[in-house]
Scaffold this motif. Structure first.
Motif, PDB file in Angstrom:
ATOM      1  N   HIS A   1      41.117  -1.896  55.977  1.00  0.00           N
ATOM      2  CA  HIS A   1      40.527  -3.166  56.383  1.00  0.00           C
ATOM      3  C   HIS A   1      40.962  -3.475  57.820  1.00  0.00           C
ATOM      4  O   HIS A   1      42.065  -3.096  58.237  1.00  0.00           O
ATOM      5  CB  HIS A   1      41.008  -4.270  55.431  1.00  0.00           C
ATOM      6  N   PRO A   2      40.120  -4.168  58.625  1.00  0.00           N
ATOM      7  CA  PRO A   2      40.498  -4.487  60.018  1.00  0.00           C
ATOM      8  C   PRO A   2      41.792  -5.276  60.164  1.00  0.00           C
ATOM      9  O   PRO A   2      42.445  -5.201  61.220  1.00  0.00           O
ATOM     10  CB  PRO A   2      39.300  -5.305  60.515  1.00  0.00           C
TER      11      PRO A   2
ATOM     12  N   SER B   1      45.333  -0.557  61.339  1.00  0.00           N
ATOM     13  CA  SER B   1      44.007  -0.569  61.967  1.00  0.00           C
ATOM     14  C   SER B   1      44.085  -0.372  63.485  1.00  0.00           C
ATOM     15  O   SER B   1      43.120   0.078  64.102  1.00  0.00           O
ATOM     16  CB  SER B   1      43.277  -1.873  61.656  1.00  0.00           C
TER      17      SER B   1
ATOM     18  N   ASP C   1      30.311   0.549  58.993  1.00  0.00           N
ATOM     19  CA  ASP C   1      30.365  -0.574  59.925  1.00  0.00           C
ATOM     20  C   ASP C   1      31.809  -0.775  60.376  1.00  0.00           C
ATOM     21  O   ASP C   1      32.658  -1.224  59.595  1.00  0.00           O
ATOM     22  CB  ASP C   1      29.830  -1.830  59.231  1.00  0.00           C
ATOM     23  N   GLN C   2      32.077  -0.472  61.629  1.00  0.00           N
ATOM     24  CA  GLN C   2      33.444  -0.553  62.146  1.00  0.00           C
ATOM     25  C   GLN C   2      33.939  -1.987  62.292  1.00  0.00           C
ATOM     26  O   GLN C   2      35.120  -2.202  62.563  1.00  0.00           O
ATOM     27  CB  GLN C   2      33.526   0.174  63.492  1.00  0.00           C
ATOM     28  N   ASP C   3      33.066  -2.961  62.118  1.00  0.00           N
ATOM     29  CA  ASP C   3      33.510  -4.355  62.103  1.00  0.00           C
ATOM     30  C   ASP C   3      34.092  -4.741  60.753  1.00  0.00           C
ATOM     31  O   ASP C   3      34.814  -5.734  60.653  1.00  0.00           O
ATOM     32  CB  ASP C   3      32.343  -5.292  62.437  1.00  0.00           C
ATOM     33  N   ARG C   4      33.787  -3.951  59.725  1.00  0.00           N
ATOM     34  CA  ARG C   4      34.245  -4.276  58.365  1.00  0.00           C
ATOM     35  C   ARG C   4      35.369  -3.364  57.901  1.00  0.00           C
ATOM     36  O   ARG C   4      36.144  -3.728  57.030  1.00  0.00           O
ATOM     37  CB  ARG C   4      33.067  -4.213  57.384  1.00  0.00           C
TER      38      ARG C   4
ATOM     39  N   ARG D   1      38.098   0.102  59.313  1.00  0.00           N
ATOM     40  CA  ARG D   1      38.587   0.909  60.415  1.00  0.00           C
ATOM     41  C   ARG D   1      38.886   2.318  59.902  1.00  0.00           C
ATOM     42  O   ARG D   1      39.494   2.483  58.838  1.00  0.00           O
ATOM     43  CB  ARG D   1      39.862   0.318  61.012  1.00  0.00           C
TER      44      ARG D   1
END
Length: 310
Positions: A171-172, A177, A250-253, A255
């Motif tokens: 998780h980010p 991360s 999705d790299q925003d959601r 890592r």
């Protein structure tokens, strides 16, 4: 000996059930029971032990007929396949086993393109873990399968099509991360989300953790990589997935961080039974896959292919 009687008996023996065999063969249960009884009368001995608990077991004679019957039926199927290839050339069916995480990424375009080139060839796709597919291929239930290397038997020929490594998925908000790399031993206190039993990574990841000096804490198992990644996105735990898959996410959601010391390979090969007849359709699919994925077409034995990634 009536081949149909033999086919019905082999199906009953395989499933240890008259009802399941009848369902598989699309006939009534009384019909299949009668066929098996006829076979027993023909060979002059019981082939099945019918207990009061409704569980079927093979007699000694039944085990012989089952083993030899499978070989006979497979030989007959090979004859039919060869004749079909000679007569029709560009028709047939391919029973193709694919692990779920490879389908969308590697084979959707391959299968679509192959169908456009050979519209008369039907591809039946069976999705399962690599270990399960290996067994099905060995038993003759598949024509081709995409297997994770190294395979455990010397019964297959393989062409390597994917060479990748696992990456850590977090998780980010996770402390890792921001790291450029992580080691496996760094993960000793983490909660793992794994693929379920029957998948290559179900065995490989815990084995590598033990080599690193710890037993992984597994909190969830699944057969779908997208579900696993979603659970990581919900901050439920961590996962180790192939870099090829991680790059789709999705790299925003989530890592993805490269894993080192050790790196864990994820190598795939399109595989088939060694020294068994390959239909024209299967041969064409292998050639088309290699062309599409731009890999050499020279097959390697399972032993050599496995050694390459050890």
């Amino acid at each position: 000996m009536d081949i149909r009687h033999l086919q019905y008996f082999v199906e009953v023996a395989k499933h240890r059930s008259f009802s399941k065999a009848a369902e598989k063969l699309f006939v009534s249960q009384p019909t299949i029971s009668k066929m098996v009884k006829n076979l027993e009368e023909e060979v002059g001995t019981d082939l099945l032990l019918r207990s009061t608990k409704r569980k079927l077991e093979l007699t000694d004679a039944g085990q012989v007929v089952f083993r030899q019957g499978q070989a006979i039926l497979q030989s007959l199927q090979s004859i039919a396949n060869e004749l079909d290839a000679i007569k029709n050339r560009k028709t047939g069916t391919i029973r193709l086993g694919i692990p779920p995480m490879t389908g969308a990424r590697f084979f959707s375009k391959v299968i679509s393109g192959f169908h456009q080139k050979y519209p008369g060839i039907h591809i039946k796709i069976i999705e399962d873990g690599s270990k399960s597919l290996e067994k099905e291929l060995q038993q003759g239930e598949l024509d081709l399968a995409v297997l994770a290397l190294p395979v455990s038997l010397d019964a297959f020929d393989c062409i390597a099509i994917v060479n990748d490594d696992l990456q850590l998925l977090v998780h980010p908000s996770h402390p890792f991360s921001a790291h450029e790399t992580v080691t496996l031993s760094d993960l000793r206190c983490e909660s793992f989300i794994l693929f379920r039993e029957g998948f290559h990574l179900h065995e490989v990841i815990p084995a590598e953790c033990r080599k690193a000096g710890f037993e992984p804490t597994v909190i969830c198992e699944s057969s779908q990589w997208d579900f696993i990644s979603e659970m990581v996105a919900e901050n439920f735990g961590i996962a180790l997935l192939p870099g090829t898959i991680c790059r789709l996410l999705d790299q925003d959601r989530v890592r993805a961080i490269p894993l080192i010391e050790p790196s864990i390979p994820w190598h795939l090969a399109i595989s088939w039974q060694k020294d068994q007849y390959l239909s024209y359709a299967s041969q064409e699919f292998i050639a088309y896959t290699c062309e599409s994925l731009q890999v050499p077409r020279q097959p390697r034995s399972a032993k050599r292919a496995g050694a390459a990634v050890d």
